[in-house]
Design a protein around this motif. Sequence first.
Motif, mmCIF file in Angstrom:
data_model
loop_
_atom_site.group_PDB
_atom_site.id
_atom_site.type_symbol
_atom_site.label_atom_id
_atom_site.label_comp_id
_atom_site.label_asym_id
_atom_site.label_seq_id
_atom_site.Cartn_x
_atom_site.Cartn_y
_atom_site.Cartn_z
ATOM 1 N N PRO B 107 60.769 66.298 90.119
ATOM 2 C CA PRO B 107 60.171 67.132 89.089
ATOM 3 C C PRO B 107 60.667 66.738 87.691
ATOM 4 N N GLY B 108 60.096 67.383 86.682
ATOM 5 C CA GLY B 108 60.593 67.219 85.317
ATOM 6 C C GLY B 108 59.830 66.183 84.514
ATOM 7 N N ARG B 109 60.249 66.061 83.245
ATOM 8 C CA ARG B 109 59.623 65.077 82.370
ATOM 9 C C ARG B 109 60.128 63.681 82.711
ATOM 10 N N TRP B 110 59.503 62.665 82.100
ATOM 11 C CA TRP B 110 59.773 61.305 82.554
ATOM 12 C C TRP B 110 61.227 60.851 82.414
ATOM 13 N N PRO B 111 61.963 61.242 81.352
ATOM 14 C CA PRO B 111 63.366 60.765 81.310
ATOM 15 C C PRO B 111 64.183 61.308 82.482
ATOM 16 N N ARG B 112 63.905 62.557 82.847
ATOM 17 C CA ARG B 112 64.645 63.152 83.967
ATOM 18 C C ARG B 112 64.255 62.465 85.282
ATOM 19 N N ARG B 113 62.959 62.208 85.437
ATOM 20 C CA ARG B 113 62.522 61.524 86.661
ATOM 21 C C ARG B 113 63.123 60.123 86.746
ATOM 22 N N ALA B 114 63.155 59.419 85.591
ATOM 23 C CA ALA B 114 63.732 58.060 85.578
ATOM 24 C C ALA B 114 65.207 58.120 85.973
ATOM 25 N N ALA B 115 65.921 59.138 85.470
ATOM 26 C CA ALA B 115 67.351 59.273 85.787
ATOM 27 C C ALA B 115 67.536 59.558 87.271
ATOM 28 N N GLN B 116 66.712 60.442 87.810
ATOM 29 C CA GLN B 116 66.824 60.760 89.245
ATOM 30 C C GLN B 116 66.496 59.539 90.097
ATOM 31 N N GLY B 117 65.576 58.722 89.614
ATOM 32 C CA GLY B 117 65.206 57.506 90.343
ATOM 33 C C GLY B 117 66.359 56.528 90.490
ATOM 34 N N GLN B 118 67.354 56.624 89.590
ATOM 35 C CA GLN B 118 68.506 55.708 89.656
ATOM 36 C C GLN B 118 69.352 55.957 90.899
ATOM 37 N N THR B 119 69.183 57.110 91.534
ATOM 38 C CA THR B 119 70.017 57.435 92.696
ATOM 39 C C THR B 119 69.506 56.788 93.984
ATOM 40 N N VAL B 120 68.400 56.066 93.886
ATOM 41 C CA VAL B 120 67.857 55.447 95.107
ATOM 42 C C VAL B 120 68.708 54.259 95.544
ATOM 43 N N VAL B 121 69.246 54.343 96.746
ATOM 44 C CA VAL B 121 69.771 53.171 97.452
ATOM 45 C C VAL B 121 69.111 53.202 98.838
ATOM 46 N N ASP B 122 69.100 52.075 99.510
ATOM 47 C CA ASP B 122 68.292 51.957 100.731
ATOM 48 C C ASP B 122 68.546 53.079 101.728
ATOM 49 N N SER B 123 69.824 53.304 102.040
ATOM 50 C CA SER B 123 70.146 54.265 103.097
ATOM 51 C C SER B 123 69.765 55.689 102.697
ATOM 52 N N SER B 124 70.095 56.083 101.465
ATOM 53 C CA SER B 124 69.799 57.445 101.024
ATOM 54 C C SER B 124 68.298 57.685 100.978
ATOM 55 N N TRP B 125 67.593 56.685 100.488
ATOM 56 C CA TRP B 125 66.135 56.803 100.390
ATOM 57 C C TRP B 125 65.524 56.971 101.783
ATOM 58 N N ALA B 126 65.972 56.119 102.712
ATOM 59 C CA ALA B 126 65.412 56.186 104.068
ATOM 60 C C ALA B 126 65.743 57.520 104.729
ATOM 61 N N MET B 127 66.994 57.990 104.566
ATOM 62 C CA MET B 127 67.399 59.226 105.243
ATOM 63 C C MET B 127 66.770 60.472 104.632
ATOM 64 N N SER B 128 66.428 60.429 103.343
ATOM 65 C CA SER B 128 65.878 61.628 102.698
ATOM 66 C C SER B 128 64.365 61.724 102.866
ATOM 67 N N ASN B 129 63.789 60.723 103.528
ATOM 68 C CA ASN B 129 62.347 60.725 103.798
ATOM 69 C C ASN B 129 62.038 61.795 104.843
ATOM 70 N N LEU B 130 61.246 62.782 104.451
ATOM 71 C CA LEU B 130 60.936 63.872 105.383
ATOM 72 C C LEU B 130 59.815 63.495 106.347
ATOM 73 N N GLY B 131 59.196 62.331 106.138
ATOM 74 C CA GLY B 131 58.213 61.823 107.085
ATOM 75 C C GLY B 131 56.792 62.303 106.854
ATOM 76 N N ASP B 132 56.594 63.176 105.850
ATOM 77 C CA ASP B 132 55.239 63.666 105.584
ATOM 78 C C ASP B 132 54.824 63.328 104.150
ATOM 79 N N GLY B 133 55.416 62.258 103.619
ATOM 80 C CA GLY B 133 55.097 61.862 102.250
ATOM 81 C C GLY B 133 56.023 62.486 101.220
ATOM 82 N N ARG B 134 56.910 63.395 101.664
ATOM 83 C CA ARG B 134 57.843 64.031 100.729
ATOM 84 C C ARG B 134 59.272 63.548 100.990
ATOM 85 N N PHE B 135 60.105 63.725 99.975
ATOM 86 C CA PHE B 135 61.527 63.382 100.086
ATOM 87 C C PHE B 135 62.351 64.599 99.679
ATOM 88 N N ASP B 136 63.518 64.757 100.329
ATOM 89 C CA ASP B 136 64.463 65.812 99.959
ATOM 90 C C ASP B 136 65.394 65.219 98.902
#
Lengths: 103, 237
Positions: B107-136
């Motif tokens: 959520p949020g405006r683009w700077p906040r979304r860009a900042a949150q996007g920095q937290t993506v690493v392979d394992s965290s991204w894969a594990m937070s995938n809820l499997g229905d197109g959403r991520f936790d």
Amino acid sequence: MSAELWGVVVACAVVTAVIKGAGPVAFGGRALPAWSVGVIGLTAPALLAALVVTSALSEDGRLAAGPQTAGVALAGIVLVRGGSVLTGVVVAVAVTAGLRALV
Amino acid sequence: MAAAPEPPPSDAARTPRASFRAGLRAGVPFAIVGFVLSLSFGVLAREVGFSAIGAIVMSAIVFAGSAQFAVVSILGGGGGVGAAVAAAALMNSRFLPMGVALAPSLPGRWPRRAAQGQTVVDSSWAMSNLGDGRFDRHFLFGATSVQYATWLGGTATGALGGAIIGDIDALGLDAVYPAFFLALLLAELRDRRALVAAVAGALIALLLVPFTPAGIPVLAASAAALIGLARRREAAS
């Protein structure tokens, strides 16, 4: 450390931040079309499988197998049979190091 | 697949704090492996001319294992800085499709979304995938936090204690990286479609290895996910 290497560090940081931020900036805050849900769900297995095979079966831009390949394959058996991530990694490391010591 | 890291429960009722904590817990095994990986990076970085501080700063502000290994591998092989940065960009290019997939869950405006996007690493991204197109996203933040801490700790250990650690190849530490991704992959093989995508992705990557620069085979493998599109169309017709 040379200024050139510091330049590499800063350039890599900027490039990584831009790449990681691009998707959320361009596509954030709104739902993607329904048809994309199936594709998104399959991105992870496709990318992860590619990471596994490129790191275990290639070296310096060519296909290659060695002790590390055997170690990772045995780790795969351990993982499929219910071993934890840590057990799998320990098996991969031990087998790889053991084979290298023998050869 | 008992090797699977704990997937995030898909109940929407979980509080952000509970999600974050669940992410922290799920991230611990990967954080331990990450410590060993980054230790290897610290040793290798010193060998190609990085200072200990330089290696630690790189882990702190780049925080992308495959890109960092690509840089030291190219510099160690006599490659130029331009080639090293380009390889890092290519190795990280897989974060583009990951970020696109994650985007609707931020959520949020683009700077906040860009900042949150920095937290993506392979394992965290894969594990937070809820499997229905959403991520936790809170789960993602938790899983990444613990891995960031050990990534820095491992780099510092390797960069400062490399002489004691010795030859990381002789120790078999180069097998950590593929074994780590294999564990993540097995956790993702939830159904037949995922298995087909994984096999297709692996084949695409292997076919491209001899002909393209490092990083391209993995990026191109993401095309295997288009299988999801074809199957949905089949189901709709």
